[in-house]
Design a protein around this motif. Structure first.
Motif, PDB file in Angstrom:
ATOM      1  N   UNK A 105      45.055  42.419  26.986  1.00 31.24           N
ATOM      2  CA  UNK A 105      43.770  42.284  27.674  1.00 31.24           C
ATOM      3  C   UNK A 105      44.020  41.607  29.009  1.00 31.24           C
ATOM      4  N   UNK A 106      43.559  42.200  30.095  1.00 28.86           N
ATOM      5  CA  UNK A 106      43.598  41.538  31.393  1.00 28.86           C
ATOM      6  C   UNK A 106      42.270  40.810  31.572  1.00 28.86           C
ATOM      7  N   UNK A 107      42.317  39.517  31.865  1.00 30.49           N
ATOM      8  CA  UNK A 107      41.103  38.725  32.031  1.00 30.49           C
ATOM      9  C   UNK A 107      41.006  38.220  33.469  1.00 30.49           C
ATOM     10  N   UNK A 108      39.893  38.539  34.127  1.00 35.26           N
ATOM     11  CA  UNK A 108      39.657  38.102  35.502  1.00 35.26           C
ATOM     12  C   UNK A 108      38.324  37.371  35.578  1.00 35.26           C
TER      13      UNK A 108
ATOM     14  N   UNK B 148      43.341  48.887  40.286  1.00 33.88           N
ATOM     15  CA  UNK B 148      44.169  50.086  40.351  1.00 33.88           C
ATOM     16  C   UNK B 148      45.594  49.781  39.896  1.00 33.88           C
ATOM     17  N   UNK B 149      46.089  48.580  40.238  1.00 36.82           N
ATOM     18  CA  UNK B 149      47.449  48.219  39.834  1.00 36.82           C
ATOM     19  C   UNK B 149      47.522  47.870  38.350  1.00 36.82           C
ATOM     20  N   UNK B 150      46.378  47.559  37.738  1.00 34.42           N
ATOM     21  CA  UNK B 150      46.344  47.256  36.305  1.00 34.42           C
ATOM     22  C   UNK B 150      46.052  48.493  35.457  1.00 34.42           C
TER      23      UNK B 150
ATOM     24  N   UNK C 127      45.383  47.306  28.176  1.00 37.20           N
ATOM     25  CA  UNK C 127      44.579  48.083  27.231  1.00 37.20           C
ATOM     26  C   UNK C 127      43.086  47.808  27.346  1.00 37.20           C
ATOM     27  N   UNK C 128      42.728  46.740  28.009  1.00 36.87           N
ATOM     28  CA  UNK C 128      41.324  46.477  28.340  1.00 36.87           C
ATOM     29  C   UNK C 128      41.296  45.485  29.491  1.00 36.87           C
ATOM     30  N   UNK C 129      40.224  45.545  30.273  1.00 38.65           N
ATOM     31  CA  UNK C 129      40.042  44.598  31.372  1.00 38.65           C
ATOM     32  C   UNK C 129      38.726  43.870  31.147  1.00 38.65           C
TER      33      UNK C 129
ATOM     34  N   UNK D  82      46.544  38.782  29.640  1.00 37.73           N
ATOM     35  CA  UNK D  82      47.139  38.665  30.969  1.00 37.73           C
ATOM     36  C   UNK D  82      46.094  38.079  31.912  1.00 37.73           C
ATOM     37  N   UNK D  83      46.429  36.953  32.541  1.00 41.17           N
ATOM     38  CA  UNK D  83      45.508  36.295  33.468  1.00 41.17           C
ATOM     39  C   UNK D  83      45.723  36.870  34.867  1.00 41.17           C
ATOM     40  N   UNK D  84      44.677  37.470  35.405  1.00 37.32           N
ATOM     41  CA  UNK D  84      44.780  38.086  36.735  1.00 37.32           C
ATOM     42  C   UNK D  84      43.713  37.524  37.658  1.00 37.32           C
TER      43      UNK D  84
END
Length: 343
Positions: free
Chosen positions: A5-8, A22-24, A29-31, A79-81
């Protein structure tokens, strides 16, 4: 292969968010997009990329917002973005390789954070490791065959993945506002935040920012402090004295800084500025030389590199020694180029 999971956490990021997402894309698998009050197209852009979007009322606390975003994640790892980050193709491949072969015991993956000096962030390195990928559910394990105990330290892996930091500008004004609100409310700043406050002042603070911070840093002297923190406080208060042209304040803090052992480059630089503004170029040269060659920086690496060298060039120019002036201009340029090559 693990899922990620990307977390912003975002607010008004329409200019950079699509580039980040776009880069993620196809990498995670999820944002999870946590919006703290956008008034632009941020959430609309997030929807276009299929993000799971949540609103969070901003309370001047990035940790609270990060914790909220972690609560919404559902995959194996988080993933911390940030919206102003980019992962290029080479590092996208490294990230995907990591997903396929990461060992199950690894709980935190560090990645290289790059491009910091270029954008005047609060770090003195263009490339440094930061924790970026976290196992969502930690497994507690007992260790030792006798007098057994639970392993407390996480298993950390330093990867070769590089995250490119490409902000539109510096966020110091926002951060200064948060620092002042916390101080006004009587909320203590941690040692780390006190250091970060001072660091941001010396990287992008204006005179007024220093003066607004003066009372707070003065108040820190009411308690016993380690030498490392005292030197940081002295740097800030010496700069405040120079801004106010208060020779007594400069002298008090600069002498204490020198007495602590090796003087701080920032203090030497500001004493040099003080004498230069008074027209005492000979004395200014001594202090700028010490900043460049005899001391170490506490807060901003440039105060021990090109900044004092440029001031030396200016001092010699004002005194009519053009040869020495050109020499120090070249040395300043070489210092910048050498740092760029090293990073």
């Amino acid at each position: 292969m693990i899922t990620v999971s990307a977390c912003l956490i975002v607010k008004n990021e329409e200019n950079v968010l699509a580039r980040c997402l776009l880069s993620l894309k196809d990498l995670v698998d999820e944002i999870v997009l946590v919006d703290t009050g956008s008034t632009d197209r941020t959430k609309e852009i997030g929807k276009q990329f299929g993000c799971r979007i949540f609103d969070f009322t901003w309370v001047d606390d990035f940790a609270a917002a990060r914790n909220f975003s972690f609560e919404k994640a559902e995959m194996d790892y988080i993933y911390v973005a940030d919206a102003d980050e980019v992962i290029d193709e080479e590092n996208r491949k490294r990230f995907m390789d990591l997903k396929q072969c990461i060992l199950p015991e690894i709980e935190i993956v560090q990645m290289k954070y790059t491009n910091q000096l270029q954008f005047n962030t609060t770090y003195n390195f263009d490339c440094e490791y930061r924790p970026k990928l976290f196992k969502r559910n930690r497994r507690f394990e007992w260790q030792d065959p006798v007098h057994e105990t639970v392993r407390l330290d996480p298993v950390i892996f330093d990867s070769e993945i590089e995250i490119i930091h490409m902000p539109e500008g510096n966020h110091s004004k926002r951060d200064f506002g948060i620092f002042r609100k916390l101080i006004t409310k009587g909320i203590p700043l941690s040692k780390k935040l006190r250091s970060m406050y001072a660091r941001e002042l010396f990287i992008s603070g204006e005179d007024q920012d220093f003066l607004e911070a003066e009372d707070y840093f003065t108040s820190l002297l009411s308690e016993d402090r380690a030498e490392e923190e005292l030197k940081i406080i002295q740097c800030v208060l010496t700069r405040c004295g120079r801004i106010k042209q208060d020779g007594a304040q400069i002298l008090k803090n600069a002498l204490k800084n020198v007495a602590c052992g090796k003087a701080s480059a920032e203090v030497c630089y500001d004493v040099g500025e003080f004498f230069m503004e008074m027209g005492d170029l000979q004395e200014a040269v001594i202090w700028f030389y010490n900043a460049a060659y005899e001391t170490e920086c506490e807060l901003n690496i440039r105060y021990s590199k090109e900044l004092p060298l440029l001031k030396l060039a200016r001092c010699y120019e004002l005194s009519g020694d053009i040869t020495q002036s050109k020499l120090y201009q070249e040395l300043a340029q070489n210092a910048v180029e050498k740092e760029a090559l090293r990073d």
